[in-house]
Scaffold this motif. Structure first.
Motif, short mmCIF file in Angstrom:
data_model
loop_
_atom_site.label_atom_id
_atom_site.label_comp_id
_atom_site.label_asym_id
_atom_site.label_seq_id
_atom_site.Cartn_x
_atom_site.Cartn_y
_atom_site.Cartn_z
N PRO A 111 1.35 -1.35 0.59
CA PRO A 111 0.03 0.68 -0.29
C PRO A 111 1.35 1.34 0.06
O PRO A 111 0.39 2.27 -0.34
N MET A 112 2.16 1.16 0.33
CA MET A 112 3.05 2.60 0.74
C MET A 112 3.88 3.09 -0.55
O MET A 112 3.66 3.88 -0.91
N LEU A 113 3.79 1.55 -1.78
CA LEU A 113 4.43 1.78 -3.25
C LEU A 113 3.78 1.47 -4.39
O LEU A 113 3.73 1.85 -5.04
N ALA A 114 2.82 0.41 -4.38
CA ALA A 114 1.43 0.85 -4.94
C ALA A 114 1.93 2.07 -6.18
O ALA A 114 1.76 2.11 -7.36
N TYR A 128 -4.09 -0.75 -16.18
CA TYR A 128 -4.28 -2.25 -16.13
C TYR A 128 -3.81 -2.79 -14.19
O TYR A 128 -4.83 -3.42 -13.62
N PHE A 129 -2.58 -1.68 -14.06
CA PHE A 129 -2.33 -2.46 -12.17
C PHE A 129 -3.16 -1.83 -11.31
O PHE A 129 -3.45 -2.40 -10.32
N ARG A 130 -3.53 -0.62 -12.57
CA ARG A 130 -5.14 0.34 -10.89
C ARG A 130 -5.78 -0.50 -11.01
O ARG A 130 -6.83 -0.73 -9.86
N LYS A 131 -6.77 -1.23 -12.32
CA LYS A 131 -7.73 -1.92 -11.89
C LYS A 131 -8.37 -3.30 -11.62
O LYS A 131 -8.42 -4.16 -10.67
N PRO A 135 -9.06 -2.43 -6.48
CA PRO A 135 -9.34 -2.94 -5.09
C PRO A 135 -9.31 -4.14 -3.57
O PRO A 135 -10.32 -3.66 -2.58
N ASN A 136 -7.66 -3.72 -3.47
CA ASN A 136 -7.57 -3.82 -2.16
C ASN A 136 -7.63 -2.82 -1.38
O ASN A 136 -7.64 -3.33 0.01
N LEU A 142 -5.04 4.89 -5.38
CA LEU A 142 -3.76 4.01 -5.10
C LEU A 142 -3.16 5.63 -4.24
O LEU A 142 -1.63 5.19 -3.43
N GLU A 143 -3.35 7.05 -5.26
CA GLU A 143 -2.70 7.83 -4.55
C GLU A 143 -3.07 7.85 -3.18
O GLU A 143 -2.10 8.59 -2.19
#
Length: 228
Positions: A111-114, A128-131, A135-136, A142-143
């Protein structure tokens, strides 16, 4: 020739996967020659024959191996020199340690690096990465998770106490010299080093001294990695 397929950013010299870094250290430990093949998230065709949809993947001749722990086990079974585990007992314990490193070291960093990973990606790979990752976070972006990391880092550091306590009495997690457990733990810290200017480890932490020793291994394999 052995070929390791690993994740990269839009800049293909930014190789950030914590799991690929585990495999890289294991290959170097075994003294094996190999070619590094950087791929973005959506570039799956080059390793489709492996049956995997995620990296890292190792191709050794006609043999495909997926998953960083399975790669380490394969290298141990196939190449006898420079043991990664040293015994069947250690090999069995690796499953437990692998889960600990995945859930605590890598999972705690995620969560700190995503958002920092997202910033390294092309538009389509970033989407793709955000989608698939957002959801986690229970509705947070992410921001937004990155904005909270200063308040999260103390708890993360506390979660590393088993590693810290071990390094209080020996230079490496495996004793006097590094082996698989060191590489499995270091993969997460290499991820942080490559993708972000945010350092989850304090300078005076024994983990930092160990991390510095790890960066110097194999002619500075980790220290020479391109970072943001």
């Amino acid at each position: 020739m052995r070929q390791l397929f690993e994740l990269c950013g839009n800049d293909r010299d930014i190789r950030f996967s914590p799991f690929a870094w585990r495999a890289l250290f294991c290959l170097a430990h075994k003294g094996l020659e190999f070619e590094r093949t950087p791929l973005m998230f959506l570039e799956k065709d080059p390793y489709e024959a492996s049956g995997s949809t995620a990296l890292p993947v190792l191709k050794d001749g006609e043999t495909w191996v997926t998953d960083s722990l399975d790669i380490a086990k394969y290298l141990e079974a196939t190449y006898q020199d420079n043991p990664l585990f040293g015994s069947d007992v250690a090999l069995g314990q690796a499953q437990f340690l692998n889960n600990f490193f995945n859930q605590v070291v890598v999972g705690g960093l995620f969560p700190m690096l995503a958002a920092d990973v997202f910033d390294l990606l092309s538009d389509d790979n970033g989407a793709y990465f955000r989608k698939t990752r957002e959801p986690n976070f229970g509705g947070a972006t992410l921001e937004q998770m990155r904005d909270k990391r200063d308040s999260m880092v103390d708890a993360y550091r506390a979660s590393l106490n088993p590693i810290r306590a071990t390094l209080g009495s020996q230079n490496f997690l495996c004793g006097d010299a590094p082996a698989w457990a060191d590489y499995a733990a270091m993969g997460g810290f290499m991820w942080a080093k490559v993708v972000s200017k945010f350092d989850p480890i304090a300078n005076d932490d024994p983990i930092n001294a160990w991390r510095e020793r790890m960066l110097d291994l194999f002619d500075g394999l980790g220290r020479s990695a391109k970072t943001v």
